[in-house]
Scaffold this motif. Structure first.
Motif, PDB file in Angstrom:
ATOM      1  N   GLN A 197       0.864  -1.183   0.000  1.00 59.83           N
ATOM      2  CA  GLN A 197       0.000   0.000   0.000  1.00 59.83           C
ATOM      3  C   GLN A 197       0.899   1.231   0.000  1.00 59.83           C
ATOM      4  OE1 GLN A 197      -2.935   0.116   3.163  1.00 59.83           O
ATOM      5  NE2 GLN A 197      -3.411  -2.059   2.931  1.00 59.83           N
ATOM      6  N   TRP A 198       0.533   2.238  -0.815  1.00 59.90           N
ATOM      7  CA  TRP A 198       1.344   3.454  -0.961  1.00 59.90           C
ATOM      8  C   TRP A 198       0.520   4.686  -0.593  1.00 59.90           C
ATOM      9  CZ3 TRP A 198       1.958  -0.912  -3.689  1.00 59.90           C
ATOM     10  CH2 TRP A 198       3.268  -1.396  -3.862  1.00 59.90           C
ATOM     11  N   ARG A 199       1.139   5.588   0.162  1.00 63.03           N
ATOM     12  CA  ARG A 199       0.470   6.796   0.650  1.00 63.03           C
ATOM     13  C   ARG A 199       1.457   7.980   0.636  1.00 63.03           C
ATOM     14  NH1 ARG A 199      -2.990   3.504   0.065  1.00 63.03           N
ATOM     15  NH2 ARG A 199      -4.336   2.571   1.654  1.00 63.03           N
ATOM     16  N   MET A 200       0.898   9.169   0.912  1.00 64.44           N
ATOM     17  CA  MET A 200       1.710  10.373   1.133  1.00 64.44           C
ATOM     18  C   MET A 200       1.394  10.890   2.532  1.00 64.44           C
ATOM     19  SD  MET A 200       1.412  12.450  -2.463  1.00 64.44           S
ATOM     20  CE  MET A 200       2.396  12.034  -3.899  1.00 64.44           C
ATOM     21  N   PRO A 201       2.177  10.505   3.554  1.00 60.64           N
ATOM     22  CA  PRO A 201       1.865  10.904   4.933  1.00 60.64           C
ATOM     23  C   PRO A 201       1.861  12.416   5.108  1.00 60.64           C
ATOM     24  CG  PRO A 201       4.055   9.917   4.789  1.00 60.64           C
ATOM     25  CD  PRO A 201       3.396   9.697   3.471  1.00 60.64           C
ATOM     26  N   THR A 202       0.956  12.881   5.979  1.00 63.71           N
ATOM     27  CA  THR A 202       0.694  14.312   6.146  1.00 63.71           C
ATOM     28  C   THR A 202       1.003  14.752   7.567  1.00 63.71           C
ATOM     29  OG1 THR A 202      -1.132  14.052   4.571  1.00 63.71           O
ATOM     30  CG2 THR A 202      -1.052  16.113   5.836  1.00 63.71           C
ATOM     31  N   LEU A 203       1.878  15.731   7.713  1.00 62.04           N
ATOM     32  CA  LEU A 203       2.152  16.330   9.019  1.00 62.04           C
ATOM     33  C   LEU A 203       0.929  17.119   9.462  1.00 62.04           C
ATOM     34  CD1 LEU A 203       4.308  16.973  11.250  1.00 62.04           C
ATOM     35  CD2 LEU A 203       4.892  18.991   9.889  1.00 62.04           C
ATOM     36  N   ALA A 204       0.488  16.895  10.694  1.00 62.79           N
ATOM     37  CA  ALA A 204      -0.742  17.542  11.183  1.00 62.79           C
ATOM     38  C   ALA A 204      -0.646  19.066  11.105  1.00 62.79           C
ATOM     39  CB  ALA A 204      -1.031  17.092  12.611  1.00 62.79           C
ATOM     40  N   TYR A 223      -9.846  20.721  -2.213  1.00 61.83           N
ATOM     41  CA  TYR A 223      -8.390  20.895  -2.161  1.00 61.83           C
ATOM     42  C   TYR A 223      -7.737  19.630  -1.610  1.00 61.83           C
ATOM     43  CZ  TYR A 223      -8.916  25.863  -3.076  1.00 61.83           C
ATOM     44  OH  TYR A 223      -9.217  27.064  -3.657  1.00 61.83           O
ATOM     45  N   ASN A 224      -6.679  19.193  -2.277  1.00 64.03           N
ATOM     46  CA  ASN A 224      -5.834  18.128  -1.757  1.00 64.03           C
ATOM     47  C   ASN A 224      -4.782  18.750  -0.852  1.00 64.03           C
ATOM     48  OD1 ASN A 224      -7.171  16.197  -3.287  1.00 64.03           O
ATOM     49  ND2 ASN A 224      -5.681  16.236  -4.947  1.00 64.03           N
ATOM     50  N   ILE A 225      -4.764  18.320   0.413  1.00 59.20           N
ATOM     51  CA  ILE A 225      -3.791  18.828   1.384  1.00 59.20           C
ATOM     52  C   ILE A 225      -3.140  17.625   2.053  1.00 59.20           C
ATOM     53  CG2 ILE A 225      -3.446  20.179   3.490  1.00 59.20           C
ATOM     54  CD1 ILE A 225      -4.312  21.985   1.268  1.00 59.20           C
ATOM     55  N   SER A 226      -1.896  17.348   1.666  1.00 57.34           N
ATOM     56  CA  SER A 226      -1.182  16.196   2.225  1.00 57.34           C
ATOM     57  C   SER A 226       0.316  16.456   2.144  1.00 57.34           C
ATOM     58  CB  SER A 226      -1.531  14.927   1.441  1.00 57.34           C
ATOM     59  OG  SER A 226      -0.936  14.955   0.143  1.00 57.34           O
ATOM     60  N   GLY A 227       1.106  15.452   2.524  1.00 61.81           N
ATOM     61  CA  GLY A 227       2.529  15.502   2.238  1.00 61.81           C
ATOM     62  C   GLY A 227       2.739  15.319   0.742  1.00 61.81           C
ATOM     63  N   ASP A 228       3.980  15.474   0.281  1.00 68.13           N
ATOM     64  CA  ASP A 228       4.217  15.365  -1.167  1.00 68.13           C
ATOM     65  C   ASP A 228       5.171  14.228  -1.529  1.00 68.13           C
ATOM     66  OD1 ASP A 228       6.615  16.386  -0.291  1.00 68.13           O
ATOM     67  OD2 ASP A 228       6.588  18.173  -1.564  1.00 68.13           O
ATOM     68  N   GLU A 229       5.405  13.306  -0.571  1.00 71.03           N
ATOM     69  CA  GLU A 229       6.317  12.192  -0.827  1.00 71.03           C
ATOM     70  C   GLU A 229       5.557  10.872  -0.802  1.00 71.03           C
ATOM     71  OE1 GLU A 229      10.267  12.595   1.375  1.00 71.03           O
ATOM     72  OE2 GLU A 229       9.038  14.160   2.286  1.00 71.03           O
ATOM     73  N   GLU A 235       7.987   1.332   3.793  1.00 75.57           N
ATOM     74  CA  GLU A 235       9.025   2.360   3.638  1.00 75.57           C
ATOM     75  C   GLU A 235       8.872   3.447   4.699  1.00 75.57           C
ATOM     76  OE1 GLU A 235      10.015   2.404  -1.145  1.00 75.57           O
ATOM     77  OE2 GLU A 235       8.184   3.379  -0.440  1.00 75.57           O
ATOM     78  N   LEU A 236       7.629   3.810   4.985  1.00 74.74           N
ATOM     79  CA  LEU A 236       7.365   4.821   6.011  1.00 74.74           C
ATOM     80  C   LEU A 236       7.939   4.370   7.352  1.00 74.74           C
ATOM     81  CD1 LEU A 236       3.862   6.496   6.591  1.00 74.74           C
ATOM     82  CD2 LEU A 236       5.313   5.806   8.473  1.00 74.74           C
ATOM     83  N   VAL A 237       7.642   3.123   7.716  1.00 74.15           N
ATOM     84  CA  VAL A 237       8.119   2.597   9.010  1.00 74.15           C
ATOM     85  C   VAL A 237       9.648   2.498   9.012  1.00 74.15           C
ATOM     86  CG1 VAL A 237       8.088   0.571  10.524  1.00 74.15           C
ATOM     87  CG2 VAL A 237       5.947   1.428   9.531  1.00 74.15           C
ATOM     88  N   PHE A 287       8.958  14.644   4.752  1.00 75.63           N
ATOM     89  CA  PHE A 287       8.741  13.677   5.827  1.00 75.63           C
ATOM     90  C   PHE A 287       9.864  13.779   6.863  1.00 75.63           C
ATOM     91  CE2 PHE A 287       8.489   9.155   7.443  1.00 75.63           C
ATOM     92  CZ  PHE A 287       7.272   9.324   8.075  1.00 75.63           C
ATOM     93  N   GLU A 288      11.081  13.977   6.399  1.00 71.80           N
ATOM     94  CA  GLU A 288      12.230  14.142   7.302  1.00 71.80           C
ATOM     95  C   GLU A 288      12.046  15.374   8.198  1.00 71.80           C
ATOM     96  OE1 GLU A 288      16.485  13.501   8.484  1.00 71.80           O
ATOM     97  OE2 GLU A 288      15.095  12.224   7.391  1.00 71.80           O
ATOM     98  N   GLU A 289      11.606  16.461   7.613  1.00 74.96           N
ATOM     99  CA  GLU A 289      11.351  17.684   8.405  1.00 74.96           C
ATOM    100  C   GLU A 289      10.244  17.453   9.421  1.00 74.96           C
ATOM    101  OE1 GLU A 289      12.493  21.020   4.974  1.00 74.96           O
ATOM    102  OE2 GLU A 289      10.430  20.278   5.162  1.00 74.96           O
ATOM    103  N   GLY A 290       9.213  16.700   9.009  1.00 76.91           N
ATOM    104  CA  GLY A 290       8.117  16.381   9.924  1.00 76.91           C
ATOM    105  C   GLY A 290       8.599  15.576  11.117  1.00 76.91           C
ATOM    106  N   LEU A 291       9.471  14.592  10.866  1.00 75.85           N
ATOM    107  CA  LEU A 291      10.013  13.782  11.958  1.00 75.85           C
ATOM    108  C   LEU A 291      10.890  14.625  12.887  1.00 75.85           C
ATOM    109  CD1 LEU A 291      10.914  10.433  10.127  1.00 75.85           C
ATOM    110  CD2 LEU A 291       8.823  11.016  11.380  1.00 75.85           C
TER     111      LEU A 291
END
Length: 303
Positions: A197-204, A223-229, A235-237, A287-291
């Motif tokens: 499964q593939w997603r674009m995780p979103t920082l709250a 409007y689509n509002i999400s992360g862009d990766e 891979e996320l984990v 995603f790195e900045e979010g972490l």
């Protein structure tokens, strides 16, 4: 100054909207949730207890505060729980929206409604705002039904679709995929993670910013509002493990089919963000900045 009323203010997104307003955004904020306010800061905005399932209660609160905009974040988002408790899911995700639309139409209140990538079947991701919905789960079905109700509202409306939201709330008990993975790997616990499964995780914080940009600009439409990766769940984990320098040995990659979940999930969603970038000036963190932000917040919470 524009008055915004937020439903579900005790939730992750609700708390981030409160934090953004307190950090200097020019809004008069009315935070609402069922029961007591669970946000750590209680000054600088108003809080009202509001049961989103009680139309009379919702009407009374909205009539009292007369907001210019409502950001509707309250929902039942547990996908399997929605599949198993369909009446509750319908009440929270559809009927509550119907109540808000009626009141917003009556009082000409801008409605900003939160939706999900799960309105899609995942066969053609990433999607733009014109993508054809085809939900696979009852959760996705309720969110799509709510979207249709919002689209027929006789007031200014926006629908904000998002994907896997992660972040930190006031209480330590609340979790999401990033914190779950981090905590399990820190304990060395084996975890099963899907690799198909593939997603674009979103920082709250990014999602909160997107909602506030829409409120500021009186923007309308979807409007689509999400992360862009784009990344697989496995891979996320793995990225979470690498960031916190945790052993990846306990990670067991599995297929979605082996989980026997109550609800089906789309294979590959993801969003094309061009419209939000162009019209709102939306710029998500990596995603790195979010972490890195989560790490800072976790450290501050321990102090």
């Amino acid at each position: 100054m524009k008055t915004i009323l937020v439903t579900g203010s005790n939730g992750l997104l609700g708390q981030k909207i409160t934090a953004a307003v307190l950090a200097g955004r020019q809004f008069n904020l009315i935070a609402t949730s069922k029961g007591l306010n669970r946000y750590k800061v209680t000054k600088g905005y108003q809080y009202a207890s509001m049961d989103i399932l009680d139309p009379a209660d919702v009407r009374a609160v909205i009539e009292k505060y007369k907001p210019d905009s409502i950001i509707h974040t309250a929902a039942l988002t547990n996908v399997d729980k929605c599949q198993e408790q369909q009446e509750l899911a319908c009440q929270l995700n559809v009927e509550a929206v119907r109540t808000l639309v009626e009141i917003c139409s009556e009082y000409h209140i801008q409605l900003i409604h939160l939706s999900t990538d799960f309105v899609f079947d995942g066969a053609a991701g990433p999607y733009d705002e014109e993508g054809i919905p085809n939900p696979l789960s009852y959760y996705g079905e309720t969110k799509l039904r709510a979207e249709e109700i919002v689209k027929n509202a006789k007031c200014k409306w926006s629908i904000v679709r998002t994907i896997i939201v992660y972040g930190i709330v006031t209480e330590k008990s609340r979790s999401n995929i990033v914190l779950w993975a981090k905590e399990a790997l820190e304990k060395g616990e084996p975890i099963n993670v899907v690799n198909d499964q593939w997603r674009m995780p979103t920082l709250a914080e990014d999602l909160a910013e997107g909602c506030l940009l829409i409120a500021e600009r009186d923007a309308t439409g979807i409007y689509n509002i999400s992360g862009d990766e784009m990344m697989s769940i496995s891979e996320l984990v793995a990225k979470v493990a690498d960031f916190w320098k945790l052993d990846k040995t306990p990670i067991r990659e599995i297929s979605s089919a082996s989980l026997n979940q109550a609800a089906r999930r789309p294979v590959k969603t993801g969003f094309i963000l061009d419209k939000a970038v162009r019209e709102l000036g939306y710029m998500p963190h990596s995603f790195e900045e979010g972490l890195k932000l989560l790490e800072k917040q976790l450290h501050e919470r321990e102090l």
